[in-house]
Scaffold this active site. Structure first.
Site, PDB file in Angstrom:
ATOM      1  CG  ASP A 445      -1.699   1.548   1.024  1.00  0.00           C
ATOM      2  OD1 ASP A 445      -1.429   1.670   0.474  1.00  0.00           O
ATOM      3  OD2 ASP A 445      -1.765   1.347   2.492  1.00  0.00           O
ATOM      4  NE  ARG A 817      -8.470   7.957  -8.005  1.00  0.00           N
ATOM      5  CZ  ARG A 817      -8.380   9.246  -7.046  1.00  0.00           C
ATOM      6  NH1 ARG A 817      -8.602   8.253  -5.630  1.00  0.00           N
ATOM      7  NH2 ARG A 817      -8.808   9.975  -6.780  1.00  0.00           N
ATOM      8  CG  ASN A 846      -7.287   0.443   2.282  1.00  0.00           C
ATOM      9  OD1 ASN A 846      -6.590   0.671   3.341  1.00  0.00           O
ATOM     10  ND2 ASN A 846      -7.147   1.454   1.072  1.00  0.00           N
TER      11      ASN A 846
END
Length: 1204
Positions: A445, A817, A846
């Protein structure tokens, strides 16, 4: 109930829409596989069903204050045969596996699911049968009991920890008119919660002590967000359910969706007093959240226990196994096969021998009339028992002990301890350590993992002049009593200008920053505390505060600031909030002198389109923006517009009409906003740094040298992610950057019949990097393109393989995205088509999917809560610790495990195959070559400790050299230290040693006379000599394989030999034979044999010949064909000296390359609090004229996810 979600079609490709993207899309691995297949079969043009709950899904009914209602027969479900129970879960959560009654049966059941343990149980049963038994039962029982016992103790300790967790979680108290434990709460109960209580179930908010029944919750445990969110009660419940009596009489019926794992959605209705009221997620308090800034609130339990959304999100965690685990199992199966073949061969040999010799020798007659073939059959089972030690019973338990020790070393490593937050590294699993030494792909991430997720105002440009010089001393803020002391700025000239009050542009710049925002303020002990919708917004308001423009308070229609030394209150006429399409926000203010002015801030791409032709400083600001972007700062343009009274009056009417529009309200508002946000005058631009975590560029550079490929998967915009890629050394100037949209695919239909093309996707020499978006992934990879029919799975597979091949040719890949589900799908693709070992690292909710899907998941305990950590296998506080986890702990664990397994197989083959050679001289009669007790204790006492310590402590080079030479990591990736080749080398090594150990003593005993004229050529003396030779050989062999000697290793090797002789002399003593005459039959054998010098010479010769070839081969390898590790070991002293010299020199600051990419704060910012502010719902009362600290504003945080 699974709900589909409409995707916005942006720029001609299917891409995720920020506004509708959930912040937790948490499928389990199994669901991922299934859902990706469902997606694949859906062509891109297919109409999407609306994301509404169908009537059939509204099957969950809850009656307030009516427990018996939920136990009616219509709400029961069948559990087993005709046993039924209520479909409504209780609120008790069971996280443990065992209780007092079930521990022994359940644990034994789990352990006997292991093939090796079952095999030994079967052997034990065989040994009880007198006709077959060649070894006493205790030779198998004792090792089996030890193995089962050690494993059971380990499982018990793990489960006790879970019991403690259960106690701490399920027994919290909440207030329910009387105090109650969490576990006693049921669906339909009305509960009262107080400030700082954890929410015990999924609860419908009815009323609270705040105006309009607002309730603030902290959702860090749920979605990773640290900002507070607000929830609202319905107006009708707020007005009528404040008193205890009213709450007790509340009898509404709630109809809503079935329990599911969607954290971003809730749909239901409330039927009360013959009226229906709609319910949504804003009315729900979810289990795991914490009540904040709300004195008390009341709610109705809708979902309890296992039905709550957080428990549904736990999912089924797939059991992760290492490559070595799988190999080890296959090798055990290979040994089984070898064992059966050898036993069958020897059984056939026995049949022939008995036919030819045994039946004719009168002295061998045993009184049994059995045929040769039947005797052969019995001999087969006899040899299965005799040779059972080929399958190592203590292998699995030894592996578990080693892994447990390696996990503890990770936990205890002070160099992975983050003192600032008192966070040590934590190995949350003990089964994957050696896999850390085999990683080929890292999926990371960005925000919060590579960066700190802490924004800092670094530079700005005002009226064409840039400020923020990094070379000067930090500014002293002592002149400003409201300044935030943590804020640092390096340019004194800007402070001098602002304090002189002569530059109007500078004044307007900071006035805009202090007025144009949706930040909420709270006064805590005289200190102003800001709650911002995003870290960027907070950084800008804090910057204005430090430069003398302090945001003090706001009401529904005013905003007060302190401008240097005087307070001013502005009337707020309109707040045009941020969203991801507008990429800007504006505020229209009425100044005290009656002027109306619009302030606007936003992404340069949208602001420049709306500037007035008369606006100055466009070119100079553009140049400054390029410089800021080149330094990887997040940029934002600021502008203003003066509006006449008539113009505002006309626009205001349109604005009010748009606000009450029933159809497509958002689009109507956007059109009205667009009208007023034109002909803007540019003031300047800000530059914010989302600071990289310490050591990230160096870590990425080191991992790249170890041939580990790093992919960054982020919800951020492409420009931002690309810039961070450069600043953290993931992208370098010598790389050729390729964008997904530019990649042209050959239609897969044309390629279906062809073999995989050999030519690379990027034929040009040099390094490549790939940057793709979630929209491109959906359009080109996950969904079938228009050239292929929806049922053509081969074509889609071809596309996926092409994508993986193309991406894997690149040194670095950045996916922007992307949704949480897409992150997991990308990891799955690489695992599926590359068969590579993958690692995912993230810090937020997430990232949970990605962490669960990869072979190894690493959670960073940072700014975004603990959900990633709770789903991970390893957890620590900083990305830089990943380098040490892989290159030191991972590599050592892999090397140790490989050494351990190679040696373990070798020592068991060398031990067991002596029986095989002996069988040629014993008529294949399954007679054992050793004494029974030696067989029982060989693996437990005589040879286990030295190899266990090598598995725990060995290191070829120290940790500093491991980090200095990342290439040492390559053997792990290639799996070259333990594979079938190594296994067969261990097998042949064992065969060779067993040959020497048997035949040299056999030859020495063949025609021998002892000192006293007696021949020591008896079977028992041979057994003692072979056993002694074996113990010396295996313990000296492990000494040759040990790279890192400690006192403990020396003690283990010498201690094992000493234990062997100590126990042997005891077992062979006359005293023990008198007590147990049938169990101990080797009376005096050891003392008789080992007083003969001749036999000691035989032992020395045997051990010497066994070890000499190994010493020669090791010498040749290290001198003629040295590995990287051998070279580093040889020059260790030189390298350590060099490193000491390097440490004295200070490292130079990291410099960014020449490439420039636009980075815009507005791309990843999110919707603010405009609705809440303008509705006045957060305002208790309009405050009087300010005289003291304000108490009118409640802390009102953001209720959506900041990023995707």
């Amino acid at each position: 109930a699974k709900m589909s979600r409409r995707r916005a079609d942006s720029q001609g490709s299917l891409g995720p829409d920020d506004e509708v993207m959930p912040y937790s899309d948490d499928e389990t691995d199994d669901e991922l596989d299934a859902s990706s297949e469902e997606e694949l079969e859906e062509p891109p043009g297919a109409p999407q069903p609306p994301a509404e709950v169908r009537p059939s899904e509204m099957g969950w009914k809850v009656k307030a204050n009516d427990r018996p209602y939920h136990h009616l027969p219509e709400f029961e479900k069948k559990v087993f045969l005709c046993i039924k129970k209520s479909r409504y879960s209780g609120n008790a959560i069971k996280t443990y596996k065992y209780n007092v009654l079930t521990f022994i049966p359940l644990n034994l059941y789990e352990q006997f699911k292991r093939v090796a343990n079952l095999y030994f149980l079967a052997l034990l049963i065989l040994q009880i049968i007198p006709d077959i038994s060649t070894l006493p039962w205790y030779t198998t029982l004792i090792p089996l009991v030890v193995v089962l016992g050690v494993t059971a103790i380990k499982d018990l300790v793990d489960d006790l920890v879970r019991h403690m967790y259960k106690t701490s979680d399920g027994s919290s108290v909440c207030f329910r008119f009387q105090s109650s434990k969490w576990r006693n709460i049921e669906v339909g109960d009305v509960v009262r919660l107080r400030k700082n209580d954890f929410i015990p179930a999924d609860i419908l908010l009815l009323s609270s002590s705040n105006p309009n029944s607002l309730c603030y919750v902290e959702t860090a445990e749920l979605d990773g967000e640290t900002n507070l969110k607000f929830k609202l009660g319905l107006r009708v419940t707020d007005e009528q359910l404040q008193e205890e009596r009213q709450l007790a009489e509340f009898d509404a019926l709630i109809e809503c969706e079935e329990p599911n794992n969607r954290l971003d959605k809730f749909i239901g209705t409330m039927l009360w007093q013959s009226e229906r009221y709609p319910l949504d997620l804003d009315n729900m308090l979810l289990r795991g959240c914490k009540v904040r800034n709300t004195e008390e609130c009341h709610g109705l339990v809708i979902f309890a226990g296992a039905d709550t959304k957080i428990m549904r999100n736990g999912g089924k965690t797939r059991f992760k196994r290492t490559k070595i685990d799988e190999l080890m199992n296959y090798m055990v199966y290979t040994i089984f096969a070898l064992l059966i073949l050898v036993a069958a061969g020897l059984a056939i040999g026995h049949s022939f021998w008995y036919e030819e010799i045994g039946s004719n020798a009168w002295y061998l007659y045993d009184g049994k009339d059995q045929s040769a073939s039947y005797r052969g059959f019995l001999s087969f089972w006899g040899y299965i028992i005799v040779l059972n030690t080929m399958v190592p019973i203590s292998l699995y338990v030894s592996v578990e002990v080693i892994r447990l020790g390696q996990s503890k070393f990770i936990n205890w490593d002070l160099q992975m301890y983050f003192a600032e937050k008192d966070t040590p590294a934590k190995a949350r699993t003990t089964t994957l350590n050696e896999q850390l030494g085999q990683i080929e792909y890292i999926f990371s991430d960005k925000t919060g993992t590579l960066t700190q997720n802490v924004m800092q105002f670094k530079k700005c440009t005002i009226a064409g002049r840039s400020y923020g010089d990094l070379l000067s001393e930090p500014v002293d803020w002592s002149w400003n009593q409201h300044a935030d002391r943590k804020f640092e700025f390096m340019d004194h000239s800007l402070v001098a200008i602002i304090r002189s009050k002569k530059d109007k542009d500078v004044t307007e710049f900071f006035k805009l920053l202090s007025l144009c925002h949706t930040v909420m303020v709270e006064n805590k002990d005289g200190e102003l505390v800001y709650q911002a919708a995003s870290p960027d917004e907070g950084a800008l308001v804090t910057a204005a505060r430090n430069f003398g423009y302090v945001f003090l308070s706001r009401t529904q229609d005013t905003i007060s600031i302190k401008e240097m030394d005087h307070e001013t209150t502005y009337e707020m006429l309109a707040l045009l909030d941020f969203n991801s399409d507008r990429k800007r926000m504006s505020i229209i203010l009425k100044f005290p002198d009656g002027r109306v002015r619009l302030y606007c801030k936003g992404a340069d791409t949208v602001i420049y389109e709306r500037l007035s032709p008369n606006s100055r400083h466009k070119e100079t600001t553009q140049t400054a923006l390029d410089e800021f972007a080149n330094a990887t700062l997040r940029t934002l343009c600021l502008c203003y517009k003066d509006i006449s009274a008539d113009e505002y009056a006309a626009w205001s009417r349109k604005h009010k009409d748009a606000q009450v529009a029933m159809v497509d309200r958002d689009a109507a508002l956007d059109r009205v906003y667009e009208e007023i946000e034109s002909n803007l005058m540019l003031i300047g631009a800000t530059a914010i740094e989302d600071k990289l975590q310490d050591g990230v560029p160096e870590t990425i550079a080191t991992l790249a040298k170890a041939d580990i490929k790093i992919w960054v998967l982020t919800g951020d915009k492409k420009e931002t992610a690309e810039n961070i890629g450069y600043s953290c050394s993931l992208l370098t100037d010598d790389m050729q950057i390729h964008y997904g949209e530019d990649v042209k695919h050959e239609p897969p239909a044309a390629r279906l019949g062809k073999k995989k093309p050999v030519q690379p996707f990027f034929p040009e020499p040099g390094k490549n990097a790939l940057i793709i978006t979630g929209g491109w992934l959906v359009g080109s990879i996950n969904l079938i393109v228009s050239t292929v029919l929806s049922n053509n799975k081969d074509g889609n597979m071809s596309l996926q393989i092409d994508f993986v091949d193309m991406a894997c040719e690149c040194e670095a890949v950045i996916c922007c995205r992307v949704t949480p589900k897409q992150k997991a799908n990308v990891v799955s693709l690489v695992k599926k088509y590359k068969k590579a070992v993958t690692l995912s690292i993230g810090d937020g909710a997430n990232d949970v999917n990605m962490i669960k899907t990869a072979d190894i998941g690493v959670g960073i305990s940072g700014q975004e809560g603990m959900q990633a950590v709770m789903s991970s296998d390893y957890a620590f506080a900083q990305f830089r610790y990943l380098e040490r986890l892989l290159l030191v702990h991972g590599r050592w664990s892999y090397i140790r495990m490989c050494k351990f397994l190679r040696y373990f197989f070798f020592k068991n083959f060398a031990f067991t195959l002596v029986h095989f050679w002996y069988s040629f001289f014993s008529g294949y009669s399954s007679q054992v070559a050793y004494e029974d007790w030696f067989i029982t204790l060989y693996n437990l006492c005589y040879s286990s400790l030295p190899v266990l310590l090598v598995g725990l402590l060995d290191q070829d080079v120290n940790d500093k050299l491991s980090l200095k030479f990342p290439k040492l990591y390559l053997p792990g990736q290639q799996g070259s230290m333990f594979n079938y080749k190594n296994f067969f080398i261990s097998l042949f090594h064992g065969i060779f040693v067993s040959l020497i150990i048997f035949f040299i003593p056999y030859g020495a005993f063949l025609q021998t006379m002892g000192q006293d004229g007696e021949a020591p050529s008896d079977y028992q003396s041979l057994a003692v000599v072979t056993a002694s030779s074996l113990i010396f050989t295996v313990n000296l062999q492990i000494s040759l394989d040990t790279s890192y000697w400690t006192f403990v290793n020396c003690f283990a090797v010498l201690g094992s030999i000493a234990i062997y002789f100590g126990i042997m002399f005891d077992i062979h003593s006359a005293g023990i034979h008198v007590i147990f005459p049938s169990q101990f039959t080797f009376t005096g054998a050891a003392s008789n044999a080992l007083r003969q010098p001749y036999l000691w010479l035989t032992i020395i010769l045997t051990v010497g010949i066994s070890l000499l070839p190994v010493i020669c081969i090791q010498f040749l390898h290290k001198t003629i064909w040295p590995s990287v590790g051998d070279k580093v070991q040889r020059n260790r002293k030189k390298y350590e000296m060099e490193m000491q010299v390097e440490e004295k020199k200070k490292p130079s600051a990291f410099q960014r390359g020449r490439r420039s990419r636009r980075s815009a704060y507005a791309f990843s910012h999110s919707r603010g609090y405009a609705d809440l502010i303008s509705s006045g719902r957060s305002i208790r009362r309009r405050p009087p004229a300010r005289g003291g600290p304000q108490d009118s504003i409640r802390e009102v945080p953001h209720r959506e996810a900041e990023n995707i």
